[in-house]
Design a protein around this motif. Structure first.
Motif, PDB file in Angstrom:
ATOM      1  N   THR A  20       0.848  -1.195   0.000  1.00  0.00           N
ATOM      2  CA  THR A  20       0.000   0.000   0.000  1.00  0.00           C
ATOM      3  C   THR A  20       0.885   1.249   0.000  1.00  0.00           C
ATOM      4  O   THR A  20       1.641   1.469   0.950  1.00  0.00           O
ATOM      5  N   PRO A  21       0.829   2.058  -1.052  1.00  0.00           N
ATOM      6  CA  PRO A  21       1.662   3.274  -1.078  1.00  0.00           C
ATOM      7  C   PRO A  21       1.229   4.259   0.001  1.00  0.00           C
ATOM      8  O   PRO A  21       0.054   4.325   0.382  1.00  0.00           O
ATOM      9  N   PHE A  22       2.197   5.023   0.507  1.00  0.00           N
ATOM     10  CA  PHE A  22       1.883   6.062   1.489  1.00  0.00           C
ATOM     11  C   PHE A  22       2.811   7.252   1.269  1.00  0.00           C
ATOM     12  O   PHE A  22       3.858   7.137   0.628  1.00  0.00           O
ATOM     13  N   LEU A  23       2.412   8.406   1.785  1.00  0.00           N
ATOM     14  CA  LEU A  23       3.238   9.603   1.690  1.00  0.00           C
ATOM     15  C   LEU A  23       4.183   9.618   2.880  1.00  0.00           C
ATOM     16  O   LEU A  23       3.751   9.554   4.032  1.00  0.00           O
ATOM     17  N   GLY A  24       5.483   9.680   2.609  1.00  0.00           N
ATOM     18  CA  GLY A  24       6.421   9.625   3.714  1.00  0.00           C
ATOM     19  C   GLY A  24       7.845   9.934   3.305  1.00  0.00           C
ATOM     20  O   GLY A  24       8.108  10.445   2.206  1.00  0.00           O
TER      21      GLY A  24
END
Length: 505
Positions: A20-24
């Motif tokens: 699951t892609p995430f902003l980080g």
């Protein structure tokens, strides 16, 4: 070196976020990932990279290739494996390549791999008539110089080649059989001595190079060799890397030679365990698949090569359901013609959709990406070090520009990676904490000069190899007859996309 990528879309392929892609942010310290997550504090003195509009993901892993075929890229077509091998792995007339030629040949693979996002590869290297330490060292030096992570082998077979092909003694002339009999494969003791010296010289170099043990296939190696090699592999904790049932001819081989499938033969010899990596596994039976799952082996699915050779479609969903670790590979640079793993992912995502109308069984993009990252690392027994972005793991990663045509209009990033991206959106490639590709250019080597040098040597090589091909063409009628004969056998399983797997009588 301390490097901090701030505010990127991160696809870790491991840890709590999985696929699951995430902003980080991603913090790299030395050769490892120090920290990964949202809103990390920027460490003092770190080089900061603006991650806005970028995707950070693990480097791709090519879990099975043969760099020796790089000199035959786009040379052959419309040949099944057993006939293609006559020319790419000739029985007669081959002479040892120079170390410089092997270095340049390996560089072709390393250059194209790195520029298209492959940070780690498993190279099952075969040299004719047999491999020397200096030859293996030339390949290792190329990978070391380019900056890629690589697991390399000394590929070995110790049986008369004709005894590895069913019915060959019936179809190959006595004169040709006599010529083959003059060849002397290495003994078990000779190969073990070679492997021990190779392990001592190359394993662990630069923190990126590993040595593995690679008996070619159960029908090409004696039980004594395979079991001795397996003992070393377990001692060193390196892969026992082999090939099993790539083609229908090989599917016929086990019953014809041993009265059982080649997979059952391997299991009976005690050679199936989590350190075993098997290339192909197309013509496997339900019993084979159950054995493989119980043993916890890895399979490398070489979807493009399997198609080009007409070998068939591996039953990947059944393998996964049985608990087999399935990785992806390009296979040889003559049966795929490129080591680009974005191409392999694309083909893998598509081919299994035409094997069943039950779309619940089709592979998802997440599964394909897992096969090309963490599963590939596991097949090389380095899943604890690479294959996903997690704190403590090696910093092998890609920085991809999301503002390209491949991601426009942007929908599901995983689908874009498998079906839309081709490697052209890659801005940076990092291996072992070092940026080895920057804006399409390798940072450690002079690509233009190396390719020019190889091109200058190819006319002489092609003249020589054309003579080798002519000598081995004498086997073609017999091998064509064997191919036809084996493909008239009903194995009770179907691995070709069509109405029948059997050659018309």
């Amino acid at each position: 070196m301390s490097l901090f990528i701030r505010g990127a879309t991160v696809l870790a392929m491991g840890g709590p976020t999985g696929s699951t892609p995430f902003l980080g942010d991603v913090h790299v310290e030395g050769d490892r990932i120090k920290a990964i997550g949202p809103d990390l504090p920027v460490p003092e003195g770190a080089t900061v990279i603006d991650g806005s509009g970028k995707l950070v993901m693990p480097g791709l892993i090519n879990a099975h290739l043969h760099s020796g075929e790089a000199l035959f890229k786009s040379r052959y077509d419309n040949l099944p494996l057993e006939l293609w091998m006559l020319y790419a792995y000739p029985i007669l007339g081959a002479k040892a390549l120079s170390e410089r030629m092997i270095y340049l040949r390996s560089m072709v693979v390393a250059i194209e791999s790195l520029k298209t996002g492959v940070t780690c590869l498993t190279d099952d290297i075969f040299e004719a008539p047999r491999q020397s330490l200096a030859q293996l060292g030339a390949a290792v030096s190329a990978y070391d110089d380019a900056g890629i992570r690589a697991t390399v082998s000394g590929h070995v077979m110790d049986r008369d080649f004709l005894d590895s092909i069913p019915f060959s003694r019936e179809h190959v002339s006595a004169e040709l059989q006599a010529e083959v009999a003059k060849l002397t494969p290495p003994t078990t003791d000779e190969y073990l001595a070679f492997a021990k010296e190779a392990y001592a010289q190359f394993h662990g170099r630069s923190g990126r190079i590993r040595f593995m043990l690679a008996p070619s296939a159960p029908q090409r190696c004696t039980p004594e060799l395979m079991q001795a090699v397996n003992a070393l592999a377990l001692e060193w904790q390196v892969p026992f890397h082999t090939h099993i049932v790539e083609t229908k001819v090989q599917g016929v081989t086990g019953p014809a030679m041993y009265g059982k499938s080649l997979m059952r033969y391997m299991a009976d010899l005690g050679l199936m365990h989590p350190g075993t990596t098997i290339a192909h596994s197309i013509w496997v039976t339900p019993d084979d698949i159950a054995l493989m799952g119980e043993a916890g082996v890895s399979v490398v699915h070489n979807t493009i090569s399997n198609q080009k050779l007409g070998a068939g479609v591996a039953p990947v969903r059944q393998l996964l359901s049985a608990g087999v670790n399935v990785a992806l590979g390009s296979d040889g640079i003559s049966t795929n013609d490129t080591p680009r793993m974005f191409d392999v992912m694309h083909a893998c995502g598509l081919i299994h959709k035409v094997t069943t109308p039950d779309y619940s069984q089709w592979l998802s993009s997440a599964e394909v990406l897992h096969a090309c990252t963490l599963a590939g690392a596991k097949s090389a027994l380095i899943g604890h070090e690479t294959g996903s972005l997690e704190a403590g793991k090696k910093a092998d990663l890609l920085v991809i520009n999301l503002d390209t045509v491949c991601f426009t209009p942007r929908h599901d990033i995983l689908n874009h990676l498998v079906y839309s991206e081709n490697g052209s959106s890659i801005e940076k490639v990092m291996v072992n904490g070092e940026i080895v590709v920057e804006n399409g250019q390798l940072t450690r080597i002079d690509e233009k000069a190396l390719l020019a040098e190889l091109r200058s040597l190819m006319p002489a090589f092609n003249d020589y190899h054309s003579g080798v091909e002519a000598a081995n063409r004498a086997f073609a009628p017999a091998f064509d007859a064997i191919h036809r004969r084996c493909n008239q056998v009903d194995l009770g399983i179907h691995r070709l996309v069509g109405t029948s797997d059997m050659w018309p009588a």
